[in-house]
Design an enzyme around this catalytic site. Structure first.
Site, PDB file in Angstrom:
ATOM      1  N   CYS A  32      17.812  -4.075  25.949  1.00 52.82           N
ATOM      2  CA  CYS A  32      16.357  -4.107  25.767  1.00 52.82           C
ATOM      3  C   CYS A  32      15.722  -2.980  26.571  1.00 52.82           C
ATOM      4  O   CYS A  32      16.107  -2.740  27.715  1.00 52.82           O
ATOM      5  CB  CYS A  32      15.808  -5.450  26.243  1.00 52.82           C
ATOM      6  SG  CYS A  32      14.017  -5.587  26.123  1.00 52.82           S
TER       7      CYS A  32
ATOM      8  N   HIS B 285      14.805 -11.204  18.664  1.00 53.67           N
ATOM      9  CA  HIS B 285      14.661 -10.494  19.938  1.00 53.67           C
ATOM     10  C   HIS B 285      13.195 -10.087  20.142  1.00 53.67           C
ATOM     11  O   HIS B 285      12.631 -10.310  21.218  1.00 53.67           O
ATOM     12  CB  HIS B 285      15.582  -9.256  19.937  1.00 53.67           C
ATOM     13  CG  HIS B 285      15.503  -8.418  21.179  1.00 53.67           C
ATOM     14  ND1 HIS B 285      16.559  -8.256  22.039  1.00 53.67           N
ATOM     15  CD2 HIS B 285      14.479  -7.706  21.717  1.00 53.67           C
ATOM     16  CE1 HIS B 285      16.189  -7.480  23.043  1.00 53.67           C
ATOM     17  NE2 HIS B 285      14.936  -7.130  22.868  1.00 53.67           N
ATOM     18  N   GLU B 286      12.588  -9.535  19.087  1.00 50.40           N
ATOM     19  CA  GLU B 286      11.191  -9.090  19.203  1.00 50.40           C
ATOM     20  C   GLU B 286      10.232 -10.283  19.265  1.00 50.40           C
ATOM     21  O   GLU B 286       9.268 -10.273  20.026  1.00 50.40           O
ATOM     22  CB  GLU B 286      10.822  -8.165  18.036  1.00 50.40           C
ATOM     23  CG  GLU B 286      11.682  -6.910  17.921  1.00 50.40           C
ATOM     24  CD  GLU B 286      11.757  -6.101  19.201  1.00 50.40           C
ATOM     25  OE1 GLU B 286      10.821  -6.159  20.019  1.00 50.40           O
ATOM     26  OE2 GLU B 286      12.780  -5.414  19.400  1.00 50.40           O
TER      27      GLU B 286
ATOM     28  N   HIS C 192       9.909 -11.635  22.665  1.00 51.22           N
ATOM     29  CA  HIS C 192       9.022 -10.873  23.558  1.00 51.22           C
ATOM     30  C   HIS C 192       7.603 -11.437  23.528  1.00 51.22           C
ATOM     31  O   HIS C 192       6.931 -11.494  24.560  1.00 51.22           O
ATOM     32  CB  HIS C 192       8.980  -9.405  23.136  1.00 51.22           C
ATOM     33  CG  HIS C 192      10.073  -8.561  23.714  1.00 51.22           C
ATOM     34  ND1 HIS C 192      10.267  -8.417  25.071  1.00 51.22           N
ATOM     35  CD2 HIS C 192      11.038  -7.818  23.126  1.00 51.22           C
ATOM     36  CE1 HIS C 192      11.304  -7.609  25.283  1.00 51.22           C
ATOM     37  NE2 HIS C 192      11.798  -7.235  24.128  1.00 51.22           N
TER      38      HIS C 192
HETATM   39 ZN   LIG Z   1      13.496  -6.073  23.966  1.00 51.35          ZN
END
Ligand SMILES: [Zn+2]
Length: 185
Positions: free
Chosen positions: A109, A156-157, A160
């Protein structure tokens, strides 16, 4: 046009990465539109051979310290054909598979320095997710149904925006242990 210097990433231990992002107005404000254009410039440039950026397939607004529910993903194959390219605005996860997958080498990341410890290990995520979001390119609400690698990137996004990071998913005691109902890709 943007330049390398226009992209200012935040990294751990910056606390903003642990905060929840918020929905933005639709239609987009000019400010949000420009933010997305910068995300597109950043990620697309990062996949060019001579880029100065660390290679990336996606970025979320919070990675610039901006708590907005926006992320951009661009995945291309070896021939440069797009497998996925869109910015998702105000995304909502509608459903997911039971089965989970992890990249065989784990994840990375832009918000976690490559030299930080504790990044090695499987990151198990749903092998398929269905996400509703406003599409930057199509300017309408869309339902995205993705599997495999794009599903991993999407989660993953999406994480966030919830203040979560990939390292949270790693089993600290047994980082490379296979789990039930899971596999690697
Ligand atoms: Zn990331």
């Amino acid at each position: 046009m943007f330049k390398f210097e226009d992209v200012k990433l935040v990294q751990l231990p910056e606390k903003v990465l642990r905060e929840k992002s918020h929905d933005v107005p639709i239609p987009l404000t000019q400010e949000d539109d420009e933010l997305i254009q910068k995300m597109i410039y950043h990620v697309d440039d990062s996949q060019e051979p001579l880029t100065k950026f660390r290679p990336a397939v996606g970025v979320a607004a919070v990675q610039y310290g901006i708590l907005k529910n926006i992320f951009y993903i661009m995945i291309q194959d070896e021939k440069g054909e797009y497998i996925f390219k869109d910015a998702l605005i105000n995304p909502v996860m509608l459903g997911h598979s039971d089965h989970k997958i992890s990249l065989s080498e784990g994840e990375g990341c832009l918000s976690v320095n490559e030299n930080d410890p504790g990044q090695e290990g499987y990151v198990f995520r749903y092998s398929r997710v269905v996400v509703k979001a406003y599409s930057y390119y199509e300017k309408k609400w869309k339902t995205y149904d993705v599997s495999g690698y794009p599903a991993i990137v999407m989660q993953h996004e999406y994480d966030h925006l919830q203040g979560k990071l990939f390292i949270d998913h790693i089993d600290k005691k047994n980082p490379w242990e296979m789990k039930k109902n899971s596999s690697t890709i």
